[in-house]
Design an enzyme around this catalytic site. Structure first.
Site, mmCIF file in Angstrom:
data_model
loop_
_atom_site.group_PDB
_atom_site.id
_atom_site.type_symbol
_atom_site.label_atom_id
_atom_site.label_comp_id
_atom_site.label_asym_id
_atom_site.label_seq_id
_atom_site.Cartn_x
_atom_site.Cartn_y
_atom_site.Cartn_z
ATOM 1 N N ASN A 242 0.796 -1.232 0.000
ATOM 2 C CA ASN A 242 0.000 0.000 0.000
ATOM 3 C C ASN A 242 0.827 1.281 0.000
ATOM 4 O O ASN A 242 0.316 2.358 0.278
ATOM 5 C CB ASN A 242 -0.937 0.009 1.212
ATOM 6 C CG ASN A 242 -1.943 -1.121 1.157
ATOM 7 O OD1 ASN A 242 -2.331 -1.569 0.078
ATOM 8 N ND2 ASN A 242 -2.363 -1.607 2.322
ATOM 9 N N THR B 31 2.397 -7.529 7.107
ATOM 10 C CA THR B 31 1.430 -8.269 6.301
ATOM 11 C C THR B 31 2.028 -8.626 4.946
ATOM 12 O O THR B 31 1.827 -9.733 4.443
ATOM 13 C CB THR B 31 0.151 -7.441 6.106
ATOM 14 O OG1 THR B 31 -0.414 -7.143 7.385
ATOM 15 C CG2 THR B 31 -0.868 -8.207 5.280
ATOM 16 N N GLY B 32 2.793 -7.697 4.365
ATOM 17 C CA GLY B 32 3.395 -7.957 3.062
ATOM 18 C C GLY B 32 4.356 -9.128 3.095
ATOM 19 O O GLY B 32 4.336 -9.987 2.193
ATOM 20 N N TYR C 262 2.938 7.187 3.039
ATOM 21 C CA TYR C 262 2.975 5.864 3.674
ATOM 22 C C TYR C 262 1.956 4.940 3.003
ATOM 23 O O TYR C 262 2.278 3.809 2.632
ATOM 24 C CB TYR C 262 2.675 6.016 5.164
ATOM 25 C CG TYR C 262 2.556 4.709 5.916
ATOM 26 C CD1 TYR C 262 3.539 3.733 5.832
ATOM 27 C CD2 TYR C 262 1.449 4.455 6.725
ATOM 28 C CE1 TYR C 262 3.423 2.538 6.523
ATOM 29 C CE2 TYR C 262 1.328 3.271 7.430
ATOM 30 C CZ TYR C 262 2.309 2.317 7.321
ATOM 31 O OH TYR C 262 2.198 1.125 8.006
ATOM 32 N N HIS C 263 0.723 5.404 2.858
ATOM 33 C CA HIS C 263 -0.318 4.699 2.103
ATOM 34 C C HIS C 263 -0.703 5.540 0.895
ATOM 35 O O HIS C 263 -0.793 6.764 0.996
ATOM 36 C CB HIS C 263 -1.572 4.465 2.951
ATOM 37 C CG HIS C 263 -1.389 3.462 4.041
ATOM 38 N ND1 HIS C 263 -2.121 3.488 5.213
ATOM 39 C CD2 HIS C 263 -0.566 2.383 4.137
ATOM 40 C CE1 HIS C 263 -1.754 2.484 5.988
ATOM 41 N NE2 HIS C 263 -0.816 1.805 5.358
ATOM 42 N N HIS D 175 7.424 -3.477 13.620
ATOM 43 C CA HIS D 175 7.967 -4.025 12.383
ATOM 44 C C HIS D 175 9.364 -3.463 12.098
ATOM 45 O O HIS D 175 9.762 -2.430 12.651
ATOM 46 C CB HIS D 175 7.052 -3.691 11.205
ATOM 47 C CG HIS D 175 5.652 -4.164 11.369
ATOM 48 N ND1 HIS D 175 5.327 -5.493 11.550
ATOM 49 C CD2 HIS D 175 4.468 -3.487 11.383
ATOM 50 C CE1 HIS D 175 4.014 -5.618 11.671
ATOM 51 N NE2 HIS D 175 3.474 -4.418 11.576
#
Length: 413
Positions: free
Chosen positions: A191, A324-325, A358-359, A375
């Site tokens: 994203n 998640t990626g 970021y997104h 993360h």
């Protein structure tokens, strides 16, 4: 040597070995140890050498039968852990990225035009991951394994629990949503704002299977991110952040419309990761059931995240909690032959020094290098960059030229 002295020496060595084994067990169970992969190898070697010494002394005093019994002192978890470490895989992958400073300049060496798929390395990674877990099985808990009312301990908060609700039980799959699936070319779409103005939408949609993260919007950004979705994740926090906790009818309608747009896709909901999201998960499940939304829900197994983290730690990639990626890439190796990544860019600036959101769809800010972050995104990116250069996956970080897409597809075949 007098019998008394030999007996005392034997007792001392026995005590020393017991202490070593107890210490080894404590180290193996310490899931947050930064050098877990190396520890597993070291533990196995130390324990086996200590037991050999003990067996030798034992045979001098009590004969061969005692030697066989002493071999059983080697804990079974050590033997299993050692079996999971594939020295060949570690050598072939050569993922040694922990000594580079996080910087977008590090990616300037990425080359997509000359990229060639390394099928041998891709197969090797797939086999190595299968030593830790089976993505086809662990992608979701199945209905036969739980019943309504069962107590579940959260993955990140073992002291907190939740109960399996009737709604969640009804939506548990009876078989794995990825059972017997195999796709030649898969796209995993992150994203990052690096996707904006990339014109990668048609290229992403050309893949056989498309994975997206956290219900990211696609319709208004389709030129850059595409529309096709075969599997999409939904962290419980997305309901709060992107749909305002469904506080009004308007936001409930928006959320419902997003779910309905999935049209038969797999909706992957990590419902048991951390306490605090159970209500949001339940709201989503009620809407799906009430409106008979056409999605195939999946709820990852409780062991999945630790198994994924264990794989990367063993390969000397010292991540905290996988994003998640990275989770999606690790699982996709099971059912995808060739994997392409889009929208993976954990830096505030692009290679030309221009700001990157970021997104791509909101104004949320994120401190990529903060020590408080769960993360380690720059480290993950460098790892994926290394695999890109080795041909195990393809990392797309620039614009997509629609006229050259067929040529690139032929090149990868």
């Amino acid at each position: 040597m007098p019998l008394v002295f030999r007996t005392l020496l034997f007792g001392f060595v026995t005590l020393l070995v017991v202490v070593l084994i107890i210490d080894d067990i404590a180290e193996v169970e310490e899931e947050t140890a930064p050098q877990q992969g190396n520890i597993l190898l070291l533990v196995s070697l130390l324990s086996s050498q200590a037991v050999k010494m003990l067996c030798y002394l034992s045979s001098k005093n009590t004969g061969h039968s005692k030697k066989m019994n002493l071999q059983k002192l080697l804990p079974k978890p050590h033997r299993k852990a050692a079996a999971h470490v594939d020295p060949t895989a570690l050598t072939r992958l050569s993922i040694d990225v922990n000594h580079h400073r996080p910087s977008y300049n590090h990616t300037a060496k990425l080359s997509s035009n000359n990229w060639t798929f390394n099928k041998t390395l891709s197969n090797l990674i797939r086999k190595s991951i299968l030593r830790f877990f089976d993505p086809e099985r662990d992608i979701s808990i199945l209905k036969g394994t739980l019943k309504p009312g069962d107590i579940i301990h959260y993955v990140f908060d073992r002291h907190s629990t939740t109960n399996i609700s009737e709604n969640l039980y009804r939506l548990l799959p009876t078989v794995s949503p990825m059972k017997n699936q195999h796709h030649r070319r898969c796209a995993i779409v992150g994203n990052s704002g690096i996707l904006l103005n990339s014109s990668c939408g048609p290229e992403i949609d050309s893949h056989d299977f498309v994975i997206r993260c956290n219900l990211a919007p696609v319709e208004e950004y389709s030129r850059d991110v595409g529309r096709r979705t075969n599997l999409v994740t939904m962290n419980p926090s997305v309901v709060q952040r992107a749909f305002m906790d469904l506080v009004s009818e308007e936001w409930r309608d928006r959320f419902l419309q997003r779910l309905q747009s999935l049209s038969g896709s797999v909706l992957w909901i990590p419902a048991f990761m951390a306490k605090g999201g159970e209500e949001r998960v339940e709201w989503a499940l009620r809407l799906i059931l009430l409106h008979t939304v056409d999605v195939r829900t999946a709820f990852p197994s409780l062991r999945l995240l630790h198994a994924v983290r264990g794989y990367w730690l063993t390969n000397n990639v010292h991540i905290k909690r996988p994003t998640t990626g990275l989770l999606m890439y690790t699982m996709a190796t099971r059912f995808c032959e060739e994997i392409h990544l889009y929208g993976f860019w954990p830096f505030a600036l692009d290679p030309q020094g221009k700001p990157v959101k970021y997104h791509y769809y909101d104004t949320l800010k994120y401190e990529y290098t903060s020590s408080s972050s769960p993360h380690t995104m720059p480290l993950e990116f460098r790892t994926l960059s290394t695999l890109h250069r080795q041909g195990a996956l393809r990392l797309h970080t620039g614009t997509c030229d629609a006229e050259r897409r067929p040529q690139r597809e032929l090149q990868s075949k």
